[in-house]
Design a protein around this motif. Structure first.
Motif, mmCIF file in Angstrom:
data_model
loop_
_atom_site.group_PDB
_atom_site.id
_atom_site.type_symbol
_atom_site.label_atom_id
_atom_site.label_comp_id
_atom_site.label_asym_id
_atom_site.label_seq_id
_atom_site.Cartn_x
_atom_site.Cartn_y
_atom_site.Cartn_z
ATOM 1 N N ILE A 166 -13.987 7.831 8.263
ATOM 2 C CA ILE A 166 -13.210 7.176 7.214
ATOM 3 C C ILE A 166 -12.934 5.702 7.493
ATOM 4 O O ILE A 166 -12.493 4.978 6.604
ATOM 5 N N GLU A 167 -13.218 5.241 8.714
ATOM 6 C CA GLU A 167 -12.958 3.842 9.031
ATOM 7 C C GLU A 167 -14.175 2.971 8.740
ATOM 8 O O GLU A 167 -14.706 2.286 9.600
ATOM 9 N N HIS A 168 -14.595 2.977 7.486
ATOM 10 C CA HIS A 168 -15.700 2.123 7.063
ATOM 11 C C HIS A 168 -15.134 0.745 6.747
ATOM 12 O O HIS A 168 -14.335 0.590 5.838
ATOM 13 N N LEU A 178 0.835 -1.206 0.000
ATOM 14 C CA LEU A 178 0.000 0.000 0.000
ATOM 15 C C LEU A 178 0.870 1.256 0.000
ATOM 16 O O LEU A 178 0.575 2.223 -0.715
ATOM 17 N N GLY A 179 1.948 1.240 0.778
ATOM 18 C CA GLY A 179 2.841 2.391 0.838
ATOM 19 C C GLY A 179 3.482 2.681 -0.503
ATOM 20 O O GLY A 179 3.579 3.839 -0.922
ATOM 21 N N ALA A 180 3.925 1.634 -1.192
ATOM 22 C CA ALA A 180 4.532 1.802 -2.513
ATOM 23 C C ALA A 180 3.512 2.363 -3.503
ATOM 24 O O ALA A 180 3.834 3.244 -4.316
ATOM 25 N N SER A 235 -6.757 13.772 12.131
ATOM 26 C CA SER A 235 -6.629 12.439 12.728
ATOM 27 C C SER A 235 -6.238 12.550 14.200
ATOM 28 O O SER A 235 -6.774 11.831 15.052
ATOM 29 N N GLY A 236 -5.293 13.453 14.493
ATOM 30 C CA GLY A 236 -4.879 13.658 15.875
ATOM 31 C C GLY A 236 -6.011 14.159 16.751
ATOM 32 O O GLY A 236 -6.213 13.677 17.869
ATOM 33 N N LEU A 237 -6.769 15.119 16.236
ATOM 34 C CA LEU A 237 -7.910 15.652 16.987
ATOM 35 C C LEU A 237 -8.984 14.586 17.183
ATOM 36 O O LEU A 237 -9.653 14.538 18.217
ATOM 37 N N SER A 238 -9.126 13.721 16.179
ATOM 38 C CA SER A 238 -10.110 12.643 16.285
ATOM 39 C C SER A 238 -9.723 11.654 17.374
ATOM 40 O O SER A 238 -10.576 11.163 18.120
ATOM 41 N N LEU A 239 -8.426 11.354 17.479
ATOM 42 C CA LEU A 239 -7.955 10.459 18.535
ATOM 43 C C LEU A 239 -8.213 11.046 19.922
ATOM 44 O O LEU A 239 -8.405 10.311 20.892
ATOM 45 N N TYR A 289 -4.458 4.868 7.291
ATOM 46 C CA TYR A 289 -4.726 5.991 6.398
ATOM 47 C C TYR A 289 -3.738 7.127 6.636
ATOM 48 O O TYR A 289 -3.266 7.766 5.703
ATOM 49 N N PHE A 290 -3.450 7.361 7.904
ATOM 50 C CA PHE A 290 -2.511 8.423 8.272
ATOM 51 C C PHE A 290 -1.159 8.198 7.608
ATOM 52 O O PHE A 290 -0.577 9.099 6.997
#
Length: 235
Positions: free
Chosen positions: A110-112, A64-66, A96-100, A152-153
């Motif tokens: 986004i985590e469907h 995925l990263g590639a 993402s940080g604020l969501s955590l 995703y991050f």
């Protein structure tokens, strides 16, 4: 990539694995531990099984990263588009940080998960029934496909690297940094279930993500304000 990138990636992934990852993937680890591993297995056999599961996850992450790194490179034509990509990545990381921290619902949105799809469930059940080493590895690869905010991050970070190689390295470091928590979970389930421990690790992860998001915004700003800056100079 600079040393500061590696520090942020390792710190965020390591802390996140004891908080967010335990919550997201812990159920799968517990499921295969209780189903595929029994007390008659030696500690070495159990350790190899857990490691193969993690290596399967990591392989999926590296692929995925590639892919994201390559796509990020294709999308970059000049410093303006490069800077915009970094700014978008930085904003997503901060969200993402604020969501955590529970301030937004960004990660929830986004985590469907497609884990309820028939093909995923059938493959998962089949691998749970098998007792060979390969089944642990393939189960890890399958888990690597699950939608996850931290994945995703780091995928965003991979895309912002504008390089398939750098993107793969980012996800490799991410995957390796999550091994201690998920490997240990199979042996010490009770510790990681304690809400106070998980909440502390999630808060630390959020701070790390926020800092990396700010750093990414800074790199985007440099691209937009320094015409001669290259991708390598911002890493």
């Amino acid at each position: 990539m600079e040393g500061i990138d590696f520090i942020f990636i390792i710190t965020t992934a390591f802390l996140g694995s004891f908080g967010h990852c335990i919550g997201m993937c812990g159920g799968i680890v517990i499921a295969y531990t209780s189903t595929k591993i029994n007390e008659k297995m030696s500690n070495l056999t159990q350790s190899i099984s857990h490691l193969l599961y993690s290596f399967g996850r990591i392989l999926t992450y590296v692929i995925l990263g590639a892919m994201f790194g390559y796509l990020g490179g294709v999308a970059v034509f000049n410093n303006t588009t490069n800077g915009i990509l970094w700014l978008v990545a930085g904003v997503a990381m901060i969200l993402s940080g604020l969501s955590l921290l529970g301030k937004t619902k960004f990660l929830i949105l986004i985590e469907h998960s497609f884990s309820t799809s028939s093909w995923y469930k059938d493959t998962f059940r089949k691998l749970l029934r098998e007792q060979n080493y390969l089944s642990f590895f393939l189960l890890g690869m399958l888990n690597g496909l699950l939608p996850c905010g931290l994945v995703y991050f780091f995928a965003i970070a991979s895309a912002s690297s504008a390089s398939a190689l750098h993107g793969a390295i980012i996800m490799l470091i991410f995957g390796l940094s999550t091994i201690p928590a998920l490997f240990s979970l199979g042996f010490f389930v009770g510790i990681f279930k304690k809400s106070s421990f998980r909440n502390t690790m999630i808060r630390l992860t959020a701070i790390s993500v926020l800092l990396y998001g700010i750093y990414t915004l800074y790199n985007g700003y440099r691209y937009l304000t320094e015409p001669n800056r290259t991708v390598q100079e911002c890493h």
